[in-house]
Design a protein around this motif. Structure first.
Motif, PDB file in Angstrom:
ATOM      1  N   ILE A 280     -12.436  23.892  32.181  1.00 38.24           N
ATOM      2  CA  ILE A 280     -11.875  23.051  33.105  1.00 38.24           C
ATOM      3  C   ILE A 280     -10.580  23.680  33.544  1.00 38.24           C
ATOM      4  N   GLY A 281     -10.530  24.249  35.001  1.00 42.13           N
ATOM      5  CA  GLY A 281      -9.243  24.865  35.237  1.00 42.13           C
ATOM      6  C   GLY A 281      -8.149  23.793  35.303  1.00 42.13           C
ATOM      7  N   ALA A 282      -7.120  24.711  35.596  1.00 40.91           N
ATOM      8  CA  ALA A 282      -5.621  24.032  35.470  1.00 40.91           C
ATOM      9  C   ALA A 282      -5.595  23.072  36.773  1.00 40.91           C
ATOM     10  N   GLY A 283      -4.730  21.871  36.549  1.00 41.73           N
ATOM     11  CA  GLY A 283      -4.721  21.020  37.639  1.00 41.73           C
ATOM     12  C   GLY A 283      -5.880  20.574  38.153  1.00 41.73           C
ATOM     13  N   VAL A 284      -7.067  20.534  37.526  1.00 38.35           N
ATOM     14  CA  VAL A 284      -8.417  19.669  37.981  1.00 38.35           C
ATOM     15  C   VAL A 284      -8.302  18.424  37.556  1.00 38.35           C
ATOM     16  N   LYS A 285      -8.889  17.652  38.232  1.00 37.35           N
ATOM     17  CA  LYS A 285      -8.981  16.117  37.865  1.00 37.35           C
ATOM     18  C   LYS A 285     -10.679  15.887  37.711  1.00 37.35           C
ATOM     19  N   PHE A 286     -11.047  15.793  36.262  1.00 40.93           N
ATOM     20  CA  PHE A 286     -12.228  15.871  36.028  1.00 40.93           C
ATOM     21  C   PHE A 286     -12.804  14.321  35.540  1.00 40.93           C
ATOM     22  N   GLU A 287     -13.477  13.705  36.318  1.00 44.66           N
ATOM     23  CA  GLU A 287     -13.636  12.317  36.016  1.00 44.66           C
ATOM     24  C   GLU A 287     -14.929  11.788  35.878  1.00 44.66           C
ATOM     25  N   GLY A 288     -15.878  12.813  36.040  1.00 40.44           N
ATOM     26  CA  GLY A 288     -17.285  12.478  35.721  1.00 40.44           C
ATOM     27  C   GLY A 288     -17.758  12.481  34.377  1.00 40.44           C
ATOM     28  N   SER A 314     -13.079  10.977  31.467  1.00 38.09           N
ATOM     29  CA  SER A 314     -14.375  11.209  31.459  1.00 38.09           C
ATOM     30  C   SER A 314     -14.921  10.716  30.212  1.00 38.09           C
ATOM     31  N   GLN A 315     -16.449  10.702  30.352  1.00 36.16           N
ATOM     32  CA  GLN A 315     -17.220  10.351  29.345  1.00 36.16           C
ATOM     33  C   GLN A 315     -17.809  11.480  28.751  1.00 36.16           C
ATOM     34  N   THR A 329       0.135  20.317  30.288  1.00 38.32           N
ATOM     35  CA  THR A 329      -0.378  19.177  29.617  1.00 38.32           C
ATOM     36  C   THR A 329      -1.695  18.754  30.060  1.00 38.32           C
ATOM     37  N   LEU A 330      -2.631  18.382  28.660  1.00 36.14           N
ATOM     38  CA  LEU A 330      -4.013  18.127  28.949  1.00 36.14           C
ATOM     39  C   LEU A 330      -3.764  16.461  28.797  1.00 36.14           C
ATOM     40  N   ALA A 331      -4.230  15.814  29.599  1.00 37.69           N
ATOM     41  CA  ALA A 331      -4.030  14.172  29.463  1.00 37.69           C
ATOM     42  C   ALA A 331      -5.573  13.696  29.315  1.00 37.69           C
ATOM     43  N   LEU A 332      -5.909  13.059  28.238  1.00 34.67           N
ATOM     44  CA  LEU A 332      -7.059  12.604  27.922  1.00 34.67           C
ATOM     45  C   LEU A 332      -7.059  10.813  28.399  1.00 34.67           C
ATOM     46  N   THR A 333      -7.542  10.548  29.270  1.00 35.25           N
ATOM     47  CA  THR A 333      -7.300   8.868  29.822  1.00 35.25           C
ATOM     48  C   THR A 333      -8.651   8.218  29.898  1.00 35.25           C
ATOM     49  N   GLY A 334      -8.518   7.089  29.831  1.00 37.03           N
ATOM     50  CA  GLY A 334      -9.630   6.084  29.944  1.00 37.03           C
ATOM     51  C   GLY A 334     -10.966   6.491  29.283  1.00 37.03           C
ATOM     52  N   GLY A 335     -10.965   6.376  27.967  1.00 36.53           N
ATOM     53  CA  GLY A 335     -11.918   6.936  27.354  1.00 36.53           C
ATOM     54  C   GLY A 335     -12.229   6.750  25.857  1.00 36.53           C
ATOM     55  N   ALA A 336     -13.265   7.285  25.304  1.00 41.61           N
ATOM     56  CA  ALA A 336     -13.170   7.184  23.747  1.00 41.61           C
ATOM     57  C   ALA A 336     -13.635   8.630  23.518  1.00 41.61           C
ATOM     58  N   TYR A 337     -13.015   9.712  22.772  1.00 39.05           N
ATOM     59  CA  TYR A 337     -13.322  10.945  22.768  1.00 39.05           C
ATOM     60  C   TYR A 337     -13.416  11.378  21.219  1.00 39.05           C
ATOM     61  N   SER A 338     -14.534  11.976  20.887  1.00 37.80           N
ATOM     62  CA  SER A 338     -14.988  12.403  19.667  1.00 37.80           C
ATOM     63  C   SER A 338     -14.988  14.097  19.554  1.00 37.80           C
ATOM     64  N   LEU A 351      -2.483  11.226  25.261  1.00 31.80           N
ATOM     65  CA  LEU A 351      -3.623  10.343  25.237  1.00 31.80           C
ATOM     66  C   LEU A 351      -3.164   9.042  25.983  1.00 31.80           C
ATOM     67  N   GLY A 352      -3.929   8.839  27.108  1.00 33.16           N
ATOM     68  CA  GLY A 352      -3.724   7.798  27.691  1.00 33.16           C
ATOM     69  C   GLY A 352      -3.737   6.228  27.047  1.00 33.16           C
ATOM     70  N   ALA A 353      -3.226   5.301  27.812  1.00 32.09           N
ATOM     71  CA  ALA A 353      -3.155   3.804  27.172  1.00 32.09           C
ATOM     72  C   ALA A 353      -4.495   3.278  26.683  1.00 32.09           C
ATOM     73  N   ASN A 354      -4.732   2.810  25.718  1.00 35.27           N
ATOM     74  CA  ASN A 354      -6.053   2.103  25.137  1.00 35.27           C
ATOM     75  C   ASN A 354      -7.058   3.344  25.114  1.00 35.27           C
ATOM     76  N   SER A 355      -6.565   4.600  24.962  1.00 32.17           N
ATOM     77  CA  SER A 355      -7.846   5.696  24.677  1.00 32.17           C
ATOM     78  C   SER A 355      -7.765   5.992  23.344  1.00 32.17           C
ATOM     79  N   THR A 356      -8.837   6.730  22.892  1.00 36.01           N
ATOM     80  CA  THR A 356      -9.208   6.888  21.303  1.00 36.01           C
ATOM     81  C   THR A 356      -9.380   8.289  21.317  1.00 36.01           C
ATOM     82  N   LEU A 357      -9.104   8.942  20.235  1.00 41.84           N
ATOM     83  CA  LEU A 357      -9.365  10.404  20.095  1.00 41.84           C
ATOM     84  C   LEU A 357      -9.633  10.443  18.470  1.00 41.84           C
TER      85      LEU A 357
END
Length: 465
Positions: A280-288, A314-315, A329-338, A351-357
């Motif tokens: 994923i390139g710099a500045g990209v918004k990855f939502e899918g 993203s999921q 900055t890498l921002a992981l938001t809105g999901g559960a990441y493993s 790591l965004g609000a209510n997200s898990t890593l």
């Protein structure tokens, strides 16, 4: 034409129209039109009006022009459903020739200078680009039917347009096509040749099957409808964004880089048993959503310079390793990441609000001055190692919430900052420093928190242990 020009106040010097109608059973019309005194844009406008005259309508009904047709400069549009018994020369300007059903030119069709487009009828079957045309750098076909283009002769085309349910098969490697453009009908496009720009398929339920190696300067856009992209990677590839394809199936073991956004409501599936790498390139918004499939798969994020913030909302399924590279900055938001492992090389992690890593091998920061920000309600499972450098752990807390830091297994950062949103907007700051856990507890997280002597910024109603 004179009346129109006078009404517009244009400095038209003269319009010469020559018409010859002859024949009994087979009517033939010879038309000549010369416009003097206007610039190219205004000449094109008058030529467009001339297309609506009874003469042109007669041509469209299937009559014959006896002799060659020569256009002057300007952006001309010629629609032919009859016969031009001779040559057609469109002259200078960005011209467009549309061959409707039954349209014939017995001689050569010359687009002249400019960016010219030739559009022809597939008539329900298969078709190829006509060989009796020159100086056209864009072609179009309207269907139904399939346009087959082979680039082995070294042809270079700007655009290939697909209209009215026309499909495309593009092969060959000596030439290239910049863009493939569809309309709102359903289309099937197969690209095995060299595409340098992008694909935009408009509306309809479209299918794009393509082989890719190298840089694609444009985006792949399925448009409206329910669209499918089948992508075979034969070498390291880069795409400037993917839009409108609800399902993307990726095969091949080569790395795939997205330098443009990936929209919500889209799904990427890596198929097969290869060890895949998605960058994923710099500045990209990855939502899918993305599924790495079988194999050991790597998600690599290029966070860019210190001012960049790359958002992944993203999921993400079946990617074993996550690597972030760069000073941003890498921002992981809105999901559960493993993941099996997470490495932050040179930049920051949010790591965004209510997200898990969760990371089996932990979250490892390198020797740079890193910052790890945990949003309110966010949690991490696995060890967090700040590495060398002057590192900061920032905790963003909403008023009235509690975070149990003893649940985090962390090796030393240099600083930790706990920030309450309520403090930022409404309350004065109260800062105190104390061990976060009893010194007797001989755990890594205990040693970390005692060593930090963490600064806590507390707002009324906020409790932190």
């Amino acid at each position: 034409l004179r009346m129109y020009a006078d009404r517009k106040g244009w400095p038209l010097e003269s319009v010469e129209v020559s018409l010859r109608l002859h024949g009994q059973e087979e009517r033939r019309i010879d038309r000549r039109l010369a416009i003097v005194g206007l610039d190219a844009d205004r000449q094109a406008r008058l030529a467009d009006i001339a297309e609506r005259t009874p003469v042109t309508l007669t041509l469209k009904a299937g009559a014959t022009v006896d002799g060659s047709v020569y256009m002057n400069g300007g952006n001309d549009v010629v629609t032919n459903a009859g016969t031009i018994d001779g040559d057609l020369d469109l002259g200078d300007g960005d011209d467009r020739y549309i061959a409707r059903g039954g349209g014939v030119v017995t001689g050569t069709i010359d687009g002249g200078a400019g960016n010219n487009t030739f559009v022809f009828n597939l008539d329900g079957g298969n078709g190829s680009i006509p060989g009796s045309v020159v100086n056209f750098d864009s072609f179009g076909a309207y269907g139904p039917g399939t346009l087959t283009v082979n680039l082995d002769a070294g042809q270079t085309y700007n655009n290939l347009e697909l209209l009215e349910n026309a499909n495309l098969v593009l092969t060959g490697s000596n030439g290239s096509v910049r863009n493939v453009i569809g309309d709102d009908s359903a289309q099937s496009v197969t690209i095995e040749g060299a595409l340098t720009g992008g694909v935009s398929l408009g509306g309809g339920d479209d299918t794009l099957t393509m082989q890719l190696s190298g840089l694609l300067e444009g985006a792949l856009d399925g448009g409206a409808g329910t669209d499918t992209l089948n992508l075979n990677l034969t070498g390291a590839s880069s795409i400037a964004g993917m839009y409108g394809f609800e399902i993307t199936n990726v095969s091949g073991a080569s790395p795939l880089t997205l330098t443009g956004d990936f929209g919500a409501g889209q799904q990427i599936n890596f198929v097969g048993e290869d060890d895949n790498e998605l960058i994923i390139g710099a500045g990209v918004k990855f939502e899918g959503a993305v599924n790495g499939g079988e194999g050991r798969d790597l998600l690599r994020v290029q966070s860019g310079n210190s001012d960049n913030r790359t958002v992944v909302a993203s999921q993400i399924v079946s990617f074993e390793d996550l690597v972030s590279e760069g000073a941003g900055t890498l921002a992981l938001t809105g999901g559960a990441y493993s993941f099996e492992s997470v490495a932050i090389n040179g930049g920051n992690l949010e790591l965004g609000a209510n997200s898990t890593l969760a990371s089996a091998a932990g979250v490892l920061f390198d020797g740079a001055n890193n910052r790890f920000t945990l949003g309110s309600g966010a949690s991490v499972t696995g060890q967090v190692d700040g590495g060398a450098g002057i590192d900061t752990l920032a905790l963003v807390q909403s008023a009235g919430t509690t975070r149990l830091l003893s649940a985090l297994d962390q090796t030393p950062h240099s600083k930790a900052a706990c920030v309450s949103k309520a403090v930022r907007s409404a309350y004065s700051q109260t800062i105190r420093s104390r061990p976060m856990l009893p010194a007797a507890a001989p755990t890594t997280s205990c040693r970390f928190m005692v060593r930090l002597m963490a600064m806590s910024i507390l707002a009324p109603g906020t409790t932190r242990w």
